[in-house]
Structure formats: structure tokens, C-alpha cells
Design a protein around this motif. Structure first.
Motif, PDB file in Angstrom:
ATOM      1  N   GLY A  82       2.875-118.586  72.440  1.00 32.13           N
ATOM      2  CA  GLY A  82       3.216-117.214  72.787  1.00 32.13           C
ATOM      3  C   GLY A  82       3.767-117.073  74.191  1.00 32.13           C
ATOM      4  O   GLY A  82       4.097-115.979  74.637  1.00 32.13           O
ATOM      5  N   ASN A 113       6.495-117.341  77.038  1.00 30.60           N
ATOM      6  CA  ASN A 113       7.905-117.482  77.354  1.00 30.60           C
ATOM      7  C   ASN A 113       7.973-118.314  78.616  1.00 30.60           C
ATOM      8  O   ASN A 113       7.682-117.823  79.696  1.00 30.60           O
ATOM      9  CB  ASN A 113       8.487-116.109  77.663  1.00 30.60           C
ATOM     10  N   PHE A 136       9.299-119.478  81.646  1.00 32.65           N
ATOM     11  CA  PHE A 136      10.395-119.260  82.587  1.00 32.65           C
ATOM     12  C   PHE A 136      10.650-120.478  83.462  1.00 32.65           C
ATOM     13  O   PHE A 136      11.595-120.494  84.234  1.00 32.65           O
ATOM     14  CB  PHE A 136      10.118-118.020  83.447  1.00 32.65           C
ATOM     15  N   ILE A 155      -6.519-116.524  80.219  1.00 32.75           N
ATOM     16  CA  ILE A 155      -5.592-115.668  80.954  1.00 32.75           C
ATOM     17  C   ILE A 155      -4.584-115.100  79.956  1.00 32.75           C
ATOM     18  O   ILE A 155      -4.084-115.823  79.101  1.00 32.75           O
ATOM     19  CB  ILE A 155      -4.873-116.486  82.049  1.00 32.75           C
ATOM     20  N   ALA A 156      -4.310-113.809  80.067  1.00 31.63           N
ATOM     21  CA  ALA A 156      -3.409-113.161  79.111  1.00 31.63           C
ATOM     22  C   ALA A 156      -1.974-113.640  79.304  1.00 31.63           C
ATOM     23  O   ALA A 156      -1.650-114.331  80.270  1.00 31.63           O
ATOM     24  CB  ALA A 156      -3.492-111.649  79.272  1.00 31.63           C
ATOM     25  N   LEU A 157      -1.126-113.265  78.364  1.00 29.70           N
ATOM     26  CA  LEU A 157       0.232-113.824  78.354  1.00 29.70           C
ATOM     27  C   LEU A 157       1.089-113.331  79.512  1.00 29.70           C
ATOM     28  O   LEU A 157       1.870-114.099  80.070  1.00 29.70           O
ATOM     29  CB  LEU A 157       0.916-113.486  77.033  1.00 29.70           C
ATOM     30  N   ILE A 158       0.961-112.063  79.872  1.00 34.46           N
ATOM     31  CA  ILE A 158       1.815-111.557  80.958  1.00 34.46           C
ATOM     32  C   ILE A 158       1.524-112.283  82.281  1.00 34.46           C
ATOM     33  O   ILE A 158       2.451-112.757  82.935  1.00 34.46           O
ATOM     34  CB  ILE A 158       1.694-110.021  81.079  1.00 34.46           C
ATOM     35  N   PRO A 159       0.255-112.433  82.688  1.00 31.08           N
ATOM     36  CA  PRO A 159       0.008-113.248  83.875  1.00 31.08           C
ATOM     37  C   PRO A 159       0.517-114.676  83.717  1.00 31.08           C
ATOM     38  O   PRO A 159       1.023-115.254  84.680  1.00 31.08           O
ATOM     39  CB  PRO A 159      -1.520-113.230  84.015  1.00 31.08           C
ATOM     40  N   MET A 188       3.158-115.626  82.151  1.00 37.15           N
ATOM     41  CA  MET A 188       4.601-115.626  82.414  1.00 37.15           C
ATOM     42  C   MET A 188       4.862-115.560  83.911  1.00 37.15           C
ATOM     43  O   MET A 188       5.795-116.189  84.417  1.00 37.15           O
ATOM     44  CB  MET A 188       5.271-114.440  81.717  1.00 37.15           C
ATOM     45  N   ILE A 189       4.025-114.797  84.634  1.00 32.49           N
ATOM     46  CA  ILE A 189       4.214-114.728  86.085  1.00 32.49           C
ATOM     47  C   ILE A 189       3.887-116.079  86.712  1.00 32.49           C
ATOM     48  O   ILE A 189       4.564-116.530  87.639  1.00 32.49           O
ATOM     49  CB  ILE A 189       3.368-113.592  86.681  1.00 32.49           C
ATOM     50  N   VAL A 190       2.859-116.763  86.176  1.00 31.92           N
ATOM     51  CA  VAL A 190       2.582-118.120  86.647  1.00 31.92           C
ATOM     52  C   VAL A 190       3.806-118.999  86.434  1.00 31.92           C
ATOM     53  O   VAL A 190       4.183-119.787  87.302  1.00 31.92           O
ATOM     54  CB  VAL A 190       1.353-118.714  85.914  1.00 31.92           C
ATOM     55  N   ILE A 244       6.942-118.117  86.423  1.00 34.99           N
ATOM     56  CA  ILE A 244       8.014-117.891  87.399  1.00 34.99           C
ATOM     57  C   ILE A 244       7.625-118.470  88.756  1.00 34.99           C
ATOM     58  O   ILE A 244       8.467-119.000  89.471  1.00 34.99           O
ATOM     59  CB  ILE A 244       8.454-116.405  87.529  1.00 34.99           C
ATOM     60  N   GLY A 245       6.342-118.415  89.100  1.00 37.10           N
ATOM     61  CA  GLY A 245       5.904-119.047  90.349  1.00 37.10           C
ATOM     62  C   GLY A 245       6.148-120.543  90.318  1.00 37.10           C
ATOM     63  O   GLY A 245       6.654-121.129  91.271  1.00 37.10           O
ATOM     64  N   LEU A 246       5.818-121.140  89.173  1.00 39.95           N
ATOM     65  CA  LEU A 246       6.030-122.579  89.015  1.00 39.95           C
ATOM     66  C   LEU A 246       7.509-122.914  89.116  1.00 39.95           C
ATOM     67  O   LEU A 246       7.905-123.877  89.790  1.00 39.95           O
ATOM     68  CB  LEU A 246       5.474-123.013  87.658  1.00 39.95           C
ATOM     69  N   SER A 247       8.323-122.089  88.452  1.00 37.77           N
ATOM     70  CA  SER A 247       9.766-122.319  88.477  1.00 37.77           C
ATOM     71  C   SER A 247      10.291-122.297  89.911  1.00 37.77           C
ATOM     72  O   SER A 247      11.045-123.174  90.329  1.00 37.77           O
ATOM     73  CB  SER A 247      10.447-121.252  87.619  1.00 37.77           C
ATOM     74  N   LEU A 289       7.250-105.569  82.051  1.00 42.06           N
ATOM     75  CA  LEU A 289       7.461-106.851  82.704  1.00 42.06           C
ATOM     76  C   LEU A 289       8.923-106.960  83.118  1.00 42.06           C
ATOM     77  O   LEU A 289       9.733-107.570  82.436  1.00 42.06           O
ATOM     78  CB  LEU A 289       7.080-107.978  81.747  1.00 42.06           C
ATOM     79  N   PHE A 324      11.557-108.556  85.112  1.00 41.25           N
ATOM     80  CA  PHE A 324      11.858-109.730  85.927  1.00 41.25           C
ATOM     81  C   PHE A 324      13.246-109.625  86.548  1.00 41.25           C
ATOM     82  O   PHE A 324      13.820-110.624  86.961  1.00 41.25           O
ATOM     83  CB  PHE A 324      11.772-111.013  85.083  1.00 41.25           C
ATOM     84  N   PHE A 366      11.006-112.653  92.395  1.00 34.15           N
ATOM     85  CA  PHE A 366       9.741-113.389  92.466  1.00 34.15           C
ATOM     86  C   PHE A 366       9.014-113.073  93.776  1.00 34.15           C
ATOM     87  O   PHE A 366       7.790-112.970  93.807  1.00 34.15           O
ATOM     88  CB  PHE A 366       9.989-114.894  92.319  1.00 34.15           C
ATOM     89  N   GLY A 417       6.064-119.612  95.739  1.00 30.27           N
ATOM     90  CA  GLY A 417       5.833-119.922  94.327  1.00 30.27           C
ATOM     91  C   GLY A 417       4.380-120.261  94.067  1.00 30.27           C
ATOM     92  O   GLY A 417       3.762-119.752  93.122  1.00 30.27           O
ATOM     93  N   LEU A 420       2.172-117.243  94.467  1.00 29.00           N
ATOM     94  CA  LEU A 420       2.284-116.351  93.312  1.00 29.00           C
ATOM     95  C   LEU A 420       1.381-116.838  92.176  1.00 29.00           C
ATOM     96  O   LEU A 420       0.627-116.061  91.577  1.00 29.00           O
ATOM     97  CB  LEU A 420       3.746-116.300  92.870  1.00 29.00           C
ATOM     98  N   MET A 421       1.447-118.156  91.901  1.00 26.49           N
ATOM     99  CA  MET A 421       0.613-118.703  90.822  1.00 26.49           C
ATOM    100  C   MET A 421      -0.866-118.486  91.124  1.00 26.49           C
ATOM    101  O   MET A 421      -1.632-118.038  90.264  1.00 26.49           O
ATOM    102  CB  MET A 421       0.889-120.197  90.668  1.00 26.49           C
ATOM    103  N   VAL A 429      -2.003-114.773  90.761  1.00 26.22           N
ATOM    104  CA  VAL A 429      -2.145-114.298  89.385  1.00 26.22           C
ATOM    105  C   VAL A 429      -3.394-114.887  88.748  1.00 26.22           C
ATOM    106  O   VAL A 429      -4.112-114.219  88.015  1.00 26.22           O
ATOM    107  CB  VAL A 429      -0.923-114.690  88.545  1.00 26.22           C
ATOM    108  N   HIS A 431      -6.147-106.483  84.079  1.00 24.02           N
ATOM    109  CA  HIS A 431      -6.238-107.589  83.126  1.00 24.02           C
ATOM    110  C   HIS A 431      -4.962-107.789  82.324  1.00 24.02           C
ATOM    111  O   HIS A 431      -4.789-108.806  81.686  1.00 24.02           O
ATOM    112  CB  HIS A 431      -7.444-107.420  82.198  1.00 24.02           C
ATOM    113  N   PHE A 432      -4.026-106.823  82.405  1.00 22.05           N
ATOM    114  CA  PHE A 432      -2.696-106.971  81.808  1.00 22.05           C
ATOM    115  C   PHE A 432      -2.734-107.554  80.408  1.00 22.05           C
ATOM    116  O   PHE A 432      -2.166-108.599  80.137  1.00 22.05           O
ATOM    117  CB  PHE A 432      -1.784-107.852  82.668  1.00 22.05           C
ATOM    118  N   VAL A 450      -1.817-108.103  76.578  1.00 24.52           N
ATOM    119  CA  VAL A 450      -0.577-107.952  75.819  1.00 24.52           C
ATOM    120  C   VAL A 450      -0.940-107.512  74.403  1.00 24.52           C
ATOM    121  O   VAL A 450      -1.710-108.175  73.764  1.00 24.52           O
ATOM    122  CB  VAL A 450       0.204-109.278  75.762  1.00 24.52           C
TER     123      VAL A 450
END
Lengths: 463, 324
Positions: free
Chosen positions: A205, A207, A209, A264-268, A270-272, A274-277, B38, B40, B239, B299, B302-303, B306, B321-322, B324
Motif C-alpha cells: 500500500g 507509494n 517516492f 505507522i500509517a501509510l501517509i506518514p 509516504m513522508i518517510v 520522501i525524506g529518504l529520497s 497529501l 506533495f 520536502f 531528509g 524529516l524521517m 514522522v 495519527h494521520f 488513511v
């Protein structure tokens, strides 16, 4: 009530369709590209050969009388940003010049170097103007020589051609087919990465990035092995696949698996990603610098089909991609792990309840996705110069492809990649090449309005 | 050793980047923190707004109010273009389309064919003409030590902060209103809000427009004292904004603003420290390699944010808790 709702939806679609149309028209109104590009490519050293650049001019000099090739003619090419290079035609009357920038180039025959020093190009245009678009290899600049002087004022070799008449407009086939070829080739290369994105999305599930960075990783491995260490190209590609798979495995083990454990839910997530990217992308920049990197390969024409000129790597890369995609399809459809993967993608809880080891499937998908992205990157390295941000720019096309094909469907990703890539390349017939990605965005928006589940997706997936 | 970077880091408080990013981050907080969108592609909203302002000011010679109106209109249109196809779908579709659209805006404005309007890769200079005409401050240098500001620098900083505070006040009041309760409800449970008869897609669209307009106006603050550079609006900008929003607290109004101040202060201190270390050969890096370090740090930050503190400094854990 229901009727009113559908009516409003239809209205929304119309409004959006109009918006998209207006966008396309405004892009059209700008007209075809012509002027010099100011793309942020670093200035390459002049010693680089045609292989160094994604675009090149193919010169061919023949006699007007019997169409025999003329060797040893020196040709001066001048272009934007002070580009200037002189080449001499080989035995076949040909010369291939790699050019670093997009824009108009002047190609001028040095009459003094022709046999007898008295042969003139029949076109009467000296120099000839060749428009170079981004990523076009072997743009033709053909000359026929005859002893008559077409234009007395253009005899000298000073290069001060005043009458800059553009070349006669090429036929429709000359416009369409080379772009179809490049579109299909590049489409197959990004399909490798798109399938990985789709599989990871389908099973977890997420995405991803940061998938573009897996592609860059493969490209850099290929460049390091065959460009820096001088090893054979196949070894670079093989190592890119293996190390790419290992990178995917490490990512899952070190980052994604613990995060799944923490629920951890999916939206966080995805943010992880983008941070990794961001972090990985700039680590690549520290390691490899900001410049374009060229994996060495033979850049001469290998296969000519009418207006389509293909290099050796343009022929082999798609073949490798097709074979690998067929193998992936076989694995997905016929083997146990493939069936398990599809079961998890369909319904993870149900698959888990029926005894499938979901964690193992996810690990398999990460390794497969990493390996495919690695292969994609290594092959892209043979298609065009790469840099630390190659993956980031390819990611757009990957996302457009998986959206078009249907998020989470592996075969949709393949179909989507081919369609998007061909469409993007063909769009440069009518819009400037720098704007070709606009076509990808439009396709994405239109498909989301009219068929949000994508070409091969199922309705219930979009939630 | 030169430690002047320490006072300079405090000067970030008046830097156009801090003020602009605070406003853009506030817009992103409206999207992401309050509504759960979301987005981006906040950098895309910033670019569209910035180009609308710069082109109308420098090319068409429009007055300030008209250029700002153009900025708002541009952001609204961009929000409609991205929102209509995606907002009725699951959250990830918006993220994919916005990240792609933002990059495509950046590639498009760099097209040579339209560079007479957009300035190509060089961007646009001189967006400050209409704004600086209104500058009431005497033309002297302000500040002390290494911190020096011209009257125009100070003028935009003052106006910028006023705009940010007004915007924050507006968002705060909106979020306490029935409208705010609905968008927060959408974040928590879209279906529940829908079952109350609310048009969820339309509320999401309003939120996307509001946050997008704040993003567009943010660029105006950034480019007036500097210039408009297309490559400043790549994915890394979005970002950065996410880091700022998550640092301060995505579900708060003042979190993004404090986040922006802390973010640029820390970045400025780290840059200064790194320069010092590199110049004295204390770490094995060249000055060229030093540039990417800040992006790597952001980066990783950010990780970590979150994963370990999704509510940020000021946020409420319950709201963060966001799901989905």
C-alpha cells in the motif's frame, strides 16, 4: 437527487476537460522549439565524443551525380553557447557529432576540403541549420555535392553564411517514427521500474517516492563498473541488478519492516519515503558530484530503419527489458511466490489467514523491485547520460505510468509506461521538447477524471 | 576561526526565506495538518504564484494590487486543475499528481520558447519595483555588527511578517469555525462527514485553494527582495516545507511559523559550522561536497520526525495519527 448528482459530476468533467484543453492549447500556441536551450547541463569538455551526449547530428556527404559517398570532407559545426567542432567524413561519407545543447546548429561544408576543392552543396544553403531537440540521436544533415556553384557568395570557408534558410520540413514519417522508436525504447526501460513501484504498492500500500533513487543507484553502479573501472558492460548491468536487489532488501529490512512493526500509517510512511529520497539523492551527489555521467558505449548507428537510426545499445536494451519483463510475468503468473504475491496484493489479511507468509512476500517484492529498478537505471545509463538526480526526473514518468495503467497492477504499469513514454516523445512534434512532460501530466489528469482506476485497474481499488 | 555565522543565523529571523516559508508552510498545514490532504506539490503552488506576480509586474507593468490578484488567481486555477481530478479519490492520488505537476511547472517555465516571459533557467529579476516604491523607511543601513539590512530589506521583512501573522490569525479563526470543524472531520473520518450530508470533495477543494493561495503569496515575499529562480521550486522545497510543518506541529497554526524560524536558524548554524570545519580541514569533505549535506540532514530529520514525533513540537499527539 441522484440525477442532479450525476449531472454535477458530468459538469465537473466538462469543466476539467475544458481546463485541460485550454492548457494544451496554450502549450501549442507557444509553437515548436527552435531557440537555444538553457538546460542546466554542466559544460562538458570538448574532448567528449558523440557518445557523451544524448543528441547528435549525423552528417552524410555524397555526390549529387552518382550518390557515391565522399570521404575526407571537413565539416564545421557551430551551435549555441559557442559550441564549435570540425569533423571529417569517414569512408562512408558519414560523420556523427555529439552535441551538448538543444538548439540550432550550423553545419557547414568546407569546400576546399572536397575532392578537387571545387564541389559545392547543391542545397545552396551554406551553412545549413539543423534544429536539435533534447535526446535526439543522429539528426540528419545530408549533403549532395555538385561542381556548380549554387550561390557565389557562399564559397568561402569563413562561415559567415548570411542566408540562413532552414532545412526543408521533414515528412510526417520522419517526424513520427524516430519518436515512436525512442518512446518505445525508453518506455520499456521505465516499465522495469514502474512494475516495481506497482508491486510494492500492491503488496504494502506504500507509494514509494524513493523509487527513483533505486533507479539512480542502478545507473551509478553501471557507470562505476564500466565507466570508472573499465569492466565490460554486461558485468555493470548484472551488478546493478544484484546490488539493486540488495539495496531493496536492505531498505525493507532496515527501514520499512520496523515501521510496519510500529504500525505507522501509510501517509506518514509516504513522508518517510520522501525524506529518504531527499537524503539518498544528495548522498549520491556527494559521492558522484553534480555533473552528467556518461557510461561508455558505441554510439555509431547500428540499425537503420528508414528515418530511424538506432545505436547498438538502443537495440539490446529493449531486448533485455522485454526478456526480463517476460520472466517477471512468468514468475508472477506461474510460480508459488508469484501467486502468493498476487494473493497478498488482492487481500493481505485473507492471504495471511490462508497461511501465506506476508512478510516473506513483501521482502520478495522489495528485492524484486530493487533489482528491476537497478536494471532500469543501468540501461538508462546506456540510453542517456545520467546524474545524481536521474531517478528523481524519471519518477514523474513512472508515476504517470502506474496511474495510467492502474495503481497496483503490474501489467498496467508496463502498458502505462509504453503509452506515456511514446506520447511524451511524440508530443515534441507540436510542443517544445522541454515541455514534453506537460503531455504526461495531461494524460494523468484526463485518465483520473474519466477512468481513475487506470486502464487495467479495478474499480474498488480507488476507495 | 570566524564565528560570525552565529549572529548571521539570528538574522534569519528577518530573512525573506524564513518569512516566505512560514507562510507556505502555513498553507501546507491547512492542506496536510488540518484537512489531511497529501499535497506533495506545494512548491508548484509557490512557483505558479511567483511567476504570476513576477510576469505581471516586470512584463506587463501591472500595479502591486493587480499583480497580487494575479498571484491569487493563478494559485486558485492551479488548485482547481489538480484538485478536480484527484480530490474524490484516495489520498495518494493527490500526492502523485501534485508532485508531478510541481516538477512539470518547473520544467515548463524553463522552456526556451517562452523564456521571453519566464526568463528560462535564469528566472526573473526585478519583481520589487512596485513594492519598493511604497517603502516609507529612510534610505539608510539598519542593523549592527555583521547584521546589516537596507531599508528595502527591512520593509519587506516587516510587511512579510504582518502578512504571516494576519494569515495565521485567519487560519486560526477559520479552524475554530464550523468550516474548520468540517475539514478536521474530513481528516479524521471522511465517510463520517459525508454521512452528515457534507460535500466532502468541495470542502477539500476549498482547503486546497486556501493553502495554495498562501503558498503563492509566500513566493511573492521571497522574490521581492531576491529574484525568482525556477530551480528553487523543485521537490526539495516541498520536502523542506514538510519538515517545517512537522517540526512545529502540522495540526497547529503557529507550529509552521515557529517551525520555519527554527528550521532556517538550524540550517544556517549547520551551514556555518560545516563551512568552518571544511575550511579548517577538520572533516574529509570538499567545499563542493558540503552543499548537499543540508539536504541529507533535512531528509533524515524529516524521517525521524514522522516516525518518532509526528505531532511536532507544539502539536497534540491525538490529532497526529494521520490514518488513511
Amino acid at each position: 437527487m441522484v440525477k442532479a448528482r450525476t449531472g454535477r459530476m458530468r459538469l465537473t468533467r466538462w469543466v476539467l476537460g475544458l481546463l485541460a484543453l485550454a492548457f494544451a492549447v496554450s502549450a501549442l500556441a507557444v509553437g515548436p522549439a527552435g531557440s537555444a536551450s538553457a538546460a542546466p547541463t554542466p559544460v562538458p569538455t570538448p574532448a567528449q565524443t558523440a557518445a557523451a551526449y544524448p543528441q547528435s547530428i549525423g552528417i552524410w556527404v555524397r555526390l549529387a551525380s552518382d550518390k557515391s559517398n565522399v570521404a575526407g570532407v571537413s565539416v564545421l559545426i557551430t551551435g549555441p553557447k559557442g559550441f564549435s567542432q570540425t569533423v571529417t567524413t569517414d569512408k562512408g561519407g558519414r560523420a556523427l557529432v555529439g552535441v551538448p545543447y538543444v538548439g540550432d546548429y550550423k553545419v557547414k561544408i568546407d569546400v576546399a576540403s572536397t575532392p578537387g576543392g571545387k564541389l559545392y552543396p547543391t542545397t545552396g544553403v551554406a551553412p545549413r541549420i539543423v534544429a536539435v531537440d533534447k535526446g535526439d540521436p543522429g539528426i540528419p544533415a545530408f549533403f549532395l555535392l555538385s561542381p556548380t556553384i549554387p550561390n557565389p557568395s557562399s564559397g568561402g570557408s569563413g562561415g559567415s553564411g548570411g542566408s540562413n534558410q532552414p532545412t526543408t520540413s521533414p515528412s510526417l514519417g520522419d517526424l513520427i517514427f524516430p519518436r515512436l522508436a525512442t518512446g518505445l525504447i525508453f518506455g520499456l526501460l521505465i516499465a522495469l521500474a514502474s512494475v516495481g513501484v506497482s508491486l510494492i504498492y500492491g503488496t504494502t500500500g506504500l507509494n514509494n517516492f524513493a523509487h527513483g533513487e533505486l533507479v539512480t543507484f542502478g545507473a551509478l553502479v553501471g557507470y562505476t563498473v564500466s565507466g570508472l573501472w573499465g569492466m565490460p558492460g554486461w558485468l555493470g548491468i548484472l551488478l546493478a541488478v544484484l546490488l539493486g536487489g540488495a539495496f531493496g532488501w536492505v531498505q525493507d529490512l532496515g527501514l520499512w519492516k520496523p515501521l510496519r512493526k510500529r504500525r505507522i500509517a501509510l501517509i506518514p510512511l509516504m513522508i518517510v519515503s520522501i525524506g529518504l529520497s531527499l537524503a539518498v539523492r544528495y548522498i549520491f551527489q556527494i559521492a558522484y558530484g553534480p555533473d552528467l555521467l556518461v557510461t561508455p558505449s558505441d554510439s555509431s548507428s547500428f540499425l537503420n530503419l528508414g528515418p530511424v537510426h538506432l545505436r547498438f545499445t538502443d537495440v539490446t536494451s529493449p531486448i533485455i527489458a522485454i526478456v526480463v519483463l517476460l520472466v517477471v510475468a512468468y514468475v508472477m503468473l506461474r510460480t508459488r511466490i508469484g501467486k502468493a504475491t498476487r494473493a497478498v496484493a488482492d487481500n493481505g489479511a485473507l492471504a495471511s489467514a490462508s497461511g501465506i507468509n506476508v512478510e516473506r512476500v513483501i521482502r520478495f517484492v522489495w528485492v524484486l523491485g530493487g533489482a528491476l529498478a537497478g536494471l532500469s537505471g543501468a540501461l538508462i545509463g546506456y540510453y542517456q547520460p545520467v546524474s545524481w538526480q536521474t531517478g528523481a526526473s524519471v519518477l514523474l514518468l513512472i508515476f504517470a505510468s502506474v496511474t495510467l495503467g492502474g495503481l497496483g497492477t503490474a501489467f498496467g504499469a508496463l502498458v502505462g509506461s509504453l503509452i506515456i513514454s511514446v506520447l511524451v516523445d511524440e508530443s515534441t512534434i507540436v510542443i517544445p521538447s522541454n515541455m514534453k512532460l506537460v503531455a504526461a501530466l495531461l494524460v494523468m489528469i484526463i485518465i483520473l477524471i474519466f477512468r481513475p482506476q487506470g486502464i487495467l485497474g479495478r474499480r474498488d481499488r480507488i476507495g | 576561526m570566524d564565528f560570525s555565522f552565529v549572529p548571521l543565523a539570528f538574522g534569519q529571523l528577518l530573512s525573506p526565506l524564513t518569512i516566505g516559508y512560514a507562510l507556505a508552510a502555513l498553507g501546507l498545514a491547512v492542506h496536510f495538518g488540518f484537512t489531511g490532504l497529501l499535497n506533495f506539490g506545494q512548491a508548484g503552488f509557490m512557483a505558479v504564484g511567483g511567476y504570476a506576480f513576477a510576469i505581471t509586474t516586470t512584463e506587463f507593468g501591472w500595479p502591486l494590487w493587480a499583480s497580487i490578484l494575479a498571484t491569487v488567481l493563478g494559485s486558485v486555477l492551479f488548485a482547481l486543475l489538480l484538485g478536480i481530478p484527484t480530490l474524490r479519490l484516495r489520498a495518494d492520488y493527490l500526492s502523485i499528481v501534485t508532485i508531478a505537476a510541481a516538477e512539470i511547472v518547473r520544467y515548463t517555465v524553463k522552456t526556451p520558447a517562452i523564456s521571453s516571459f519566464t526568463g528560462g533557467s535564469d528566472g526573473i529579476n526585478g519583481s520589487s519595483i512596485t513594492f519598493d516604491k511604497l517603502d516609507p523607511l529612510p534610505d539608510i543601513t539598519y542593523g549592527f555588527g555583521v547584521l546589516r539590512f537596507t531599508n528595502d530589506d527591512l520593509w519587506i521583512a516587516i510587511v512579510g511578517w504582518i502578512v504571516v501573522i494576519l494569515a495565521a490569525f485567519l487560519v486560526r479563526q477559520l479552524m475554530r469555525s464550523p468550516w474548520g470543524r468540517i475539514v478536521k472531520g474530513i481528516r479524521e473520518d471522511e465517510d463520517a462527514v459525508r454521512s452528515l450530508g457534507k460535500n466532502v470533495t468541495w470542502y477539500k477543494m476549498q482547503s486546497l485553494i486556501l493553502g495554495g493561495v498562501l503558498g503563492g503569496l509566500a513566493t511573492v515575499i521571497v522574490i521581492i527582495p531576491t529574484s525568482l529562480q525556477p530551480d528553487n521550486y523543485g521537490t526539495q522545497t516541498t520536502f523542506f516545507l514538510y519538515t517545517i510543518v512537522l517540526l512545529g506541529g502540522a495540526t497547529t497554526v503557529f507550529g509552521p511559523i515557529i517551525g520555519s524560524i527554527i528550521f532556517w536558524f538550524v540550517l544556517s548554524i549547520t551551514d556555518g559550522l560545516l563551512t568552518l570545519l571544511v575550511a579548517n580541514h577538520l572533516i574529509p569533505l570538499t567545499s563542493i561536497q558540503q552543499g548537499p549535506i543540508r539536504f541529507i540532514l533535512v531528509g533524515i530529520a524529516l524521517m525521524l520526525l514522522v516516525i518518532f514525533r509526528p505531532q511536532g513540537i507544539f502539536g497534540n499527539k491525538r490529532e497526529a495519527h494521520f490514518s488513511v
